[in-house]
Design an enzyme around this catalytic site. Structure first.
Site, short mmCIF file in Angstrom:
data_model
loop_
_atom_site.label_atom_id
_atom_site.label_comp_id
_atom_site.label_asym_id
_atom_site.label_seq_id
_atom_site.Cartn_x
_atom_site.Cartn_y
_atom_site.Cartn_z
N PRO A 180 8.19 61.54 7.31
CA PRO A 180 7.48 62.80 7.09
C PRO A 180 6.16 62.56 6.37
CG PRO A 180 9.45 62.65 5.70
CD PRO A 180 9.47 61.46 6.59
N CYS A 181 5.11 63.24 6.80
CA CYS A 181 3.79 63.13 6.16
C CYS A 181 3.35 64.54 5.78
CB CYS A 181 2.77 62.51 7.11
SG CYS A 181 3.21 60.87 7.66
N GLN A 182 4.01 65.12 4.79
CA GLN A 182 3.70 66.52 4.47
C GLN A 182 2.35 66.67 3.81
OE1 GLN A 182 7.20 66.03 2.76
NE2 GLN A 182 8.44 67.37 4.03
N GLY A 183 1.77 65.56 3.39
CA GLY A 183 0.46 65.62 2.75
C GLY A 183 -0.67 65.94 3.71
#
Ligand code: SAH
Length: 603
Positions: free
Chosen positions: A224-227
């Site tokens: 996951p790359c929520q940034g």
């Protein structure tokens, strides 16, 4: 390696181009020098597994290509997702922990296996189920107030309910006690239990409970790359990897570096190719190459593989230099295009060339996917019910097949049981006000809050109040048309309380069943799409059951890799393992994929 800029591919030089064929990787291929030789079953590790859609599809597709692939291990820190995965894949070791803690466990596990002399044994681990972990270790308890370590049954690195400090811990089965009384104990407190630890490592090694470097054939998963989410106002575009929310990309690559699988498949949102000039996508590709992997990037739309959903995602293959780099499967279906591909990576979009002959099936619409499901109300509580009607479309026939039929496991001549229940066909219950609102939305194509009394559409497709209509109130005293619907996207959005229609497709199945800002109402019933309906739009077979509170189940489905996409990729992987196909970026799936012979008899 050769590098193709337009396809973002790093690949072994094809045989013809290599000098005298001497340094050609293909000669390595011919001599069969791949790490695992002729193993009959390949083992898969699913990282950030969610409920397991990606690995489920990969295994199905690989099997259709004649390769036996099994999800041996899965890791996710969400306990509900783990429960779903475990139920649907009882053969998988499911680890409910953070990926970074899993990596720490892997390092410790290798150290322990080396310490006790298992790693260098010639025999590779075989799954041995003779040892039963359940039940008390011995019938008799020690003296009152005294506890003796019976056996060690698990290990972990992260925080546990009884020990907050991070560090190596073992799960202890106390002598005379059952699994209910197991506790996590830091290694420091188990100084005198060397023999017990050794037993645990021996049993674990024989059962293959954790992978060791070189024993994993395939790693899949989407860190996951929520940034980089568009909703995240604090995006760090200068140094995206410094952002805590993007650091899983690095953890993912470190796990690959440690385990050195033969193949890798990473999935992610298209934003990793857009945000900060594609920094994260470029990082993933170049990190794989730096670890001596061949790599190939592709952008795929789920709808192109037979779903009424567009859903564009990035996939990245990695393959060790001794392997054939998997290709991308070309679309099988027409799709309602919704755009969104990054211009710089346009050649990586997996699609036919403009002038290339194609034989695509008709695009799928909502009707094809869900029209056979029985009506349910907003307050439906049952997790299981009868189907009531026969399947109406090919999609429905296929999606309703049993696990045995899909996997081709039914013994010759045996008919599947017809008495299966429909699972998870219940919607997230709307509160009374929203339910009232939804009941007022007409059952017709394009209906939404704009159809309610008092709302007018003005210039530039912007809503405004009709001055001649008094605001209608609900029995609770709240307005029928809420302010947030009028102001959403500056009044220009038709999405609040939008109904889907039978001849439509959705852009993307999302994680929240929320009617305020997306079109998610059933065409003819006063409710949001049910869990099962969303699962259908993601291509989950009907036998796949979800666990956890309703919101968690929606989340597992919205997070998933659409099963038809991972299935097509699994076929591609199977082809590559068997060294079938050419060196092109893409290939054509067999006609009628993924139908099996058995699925055709069920009419
Ligand atoms: N590939 C899955 C979907 C994964 S969604 C499928 O096809 O079904 C991403 C998952 O990553 C979520 O389930 C979330 O719980 C998990 N996750 C997020 N951060 C994590 C971390 N640090 N360690 C382990 N899991 C994590």
């Amino acid at each position: 390696m050769s590098y193709s800029v337009s396809y973002s591919t790093f690949m072994n030089m094809p045989f013809e181009e290599a000098e005298n064929g001497k340094l050609a990787p293909k000669s390595a291929v011919a001599s069969g020098s791949s790490t695992s030789g002729q193993k009959s079953q390949l083992l898969l590790l699913d990282l950030y597994s969610g409920c397991g859609a990606m690995s489920t599809g990969l295994c199905l597709g690989a099997n259709l290509s004649g390769l036996s692939l099994q999800t041996r291990w899965a890791v996710d820190f969400n306990p509900h997702a783990c429960e779903s995965l475990k139920f649907n894949h009882p053969e998988t070791e499911v680890r409910n922990e953070l990926a970074q803690d899993f990596l720490a466990v892997l390092r410790e596990w290798e150290r322990l296996c080396q310490k006790f002399g298992f790693v260098n044994e010639d025999v590779s681990p075989e799954v041995d189920s003779s040892d039963d972990d359940e039940g008390p270790y011995e019938a008799s308890k020690g003296s009152p107030g005294e506890f003796e370590v019976g056996k060690i049954v698990d290990m972990c690195y992260g925080e546990t309910s009884n020990v907050k400090e991070v560090g190596l811990k073992f799960k202890v089965r106390w002598k005379g006690y059952g699994p209910k009384d197991d506790t996590w104990e830091p290694i420091e407190g188990l100084g005198k239990c060397e023999e017990r630890i050794r037993d645990f490592v021996r049993r674990g090694y024989n059962k293959n409970i954790l992978p060791l470097p070189g024993t994993v054939d395939v790693i899949c998963g989407g860190p996951p790359c929520q940034g980089i989410s568009g909703f995240n106002r604090f995006r760090n575009s200068e140094a995206p990897l410094q952002d805590e929310k993007n650091k899983q990309m690095v953890v993912y690559m470190e796990i690959i570096e440690f385990l050195k699988p033969r193949f890798v498949l990473m999935e992610n949102v298209v934003d990793i190719l857009k945000f900060a000039k594609g920094y994260l996508g470029r990082y993933a590709l170049s990190r794989l190459v730096a670890m001596n992997y061949q790599a190939r990037l592709g952008i795929m739309a789920a709808g192109s593989y037979g779903l009424p959903q567009f859903r564009m995602r990035v996939f990245l293959w990695g393959a060790r230099p001794t392997e054939k780099l998997p290709q991308f499967p070309l679309p099988t279906h027409d799709v309602v295009i919704r755009g969104g591909g990054p211009v710089e990576f346009e050649h990586s979009v997996v699609a036919y060339e403009e002038n290339q002959h194609r034989d695509l099936k008709k695009e799928l619409l909502l009707y094809d996917a869900i029209s056979d499901l029985p009506p349910v109300a907003n307050d439906e509580m049952r997790d299981e019910m009868d189907y009531l009607t026969a399947p109406k479309t090919d999609f429905q026939k296929y999606i309703r097949l049993s696990r045995e039929e899909v996997m081709n496991l039914l013994p010759e001549g045996e008919r599947p049981s017809q008495k299966r229940k429909l699972l998870d066909h219940r919607p997230l219950r709307l509160n009374d006000d929203d339910y009232q609102r939804v009941c007022h939305i007409p059952k017709k194509k394009g209906a939404n809050f704009r159809c309610l009394p008092g709302v007018m559409v003005g210039p530039e497709n912007k809503v405004q109040w009709d001055p001649n209509v008094e605001r209608v109130l609900l029995p609770s005293g709240k307005p029928l048309v809420p302010d947030y619907a009028m102001s959403f996207i500056n009044g220009k959005s038709p999405k609040p309380f939008g109904r889907l229609w039978w001849d439509e497709t959705v852009p993307t199945v999302v994680t929240r069943a929320e009617p305020h800002n997306q079109i998610i109402l059933h065409p003819e019933q006063d409710r949001v799409l049910s869990i099962r309906e969303n699962a259908r739009l993601q291509g989950f077979p009907d036998f796949y059951k979800f666990f956890g509170p309703l919101k968690q189940r929606y989340m597992q489905i919205g997070n998933a890799v659409a099963v038809p996409v991972s299935r097509a990729l699994g076929y591609a992987l199977g082809q590559a393992v068997q060294r079938k196909g050419d060196d092109k970026h893409v290939f054509i799936l067999p006609p009628d994929f993924p139908r099996t012979t058995q699925s055709d008899i069920i009419d």
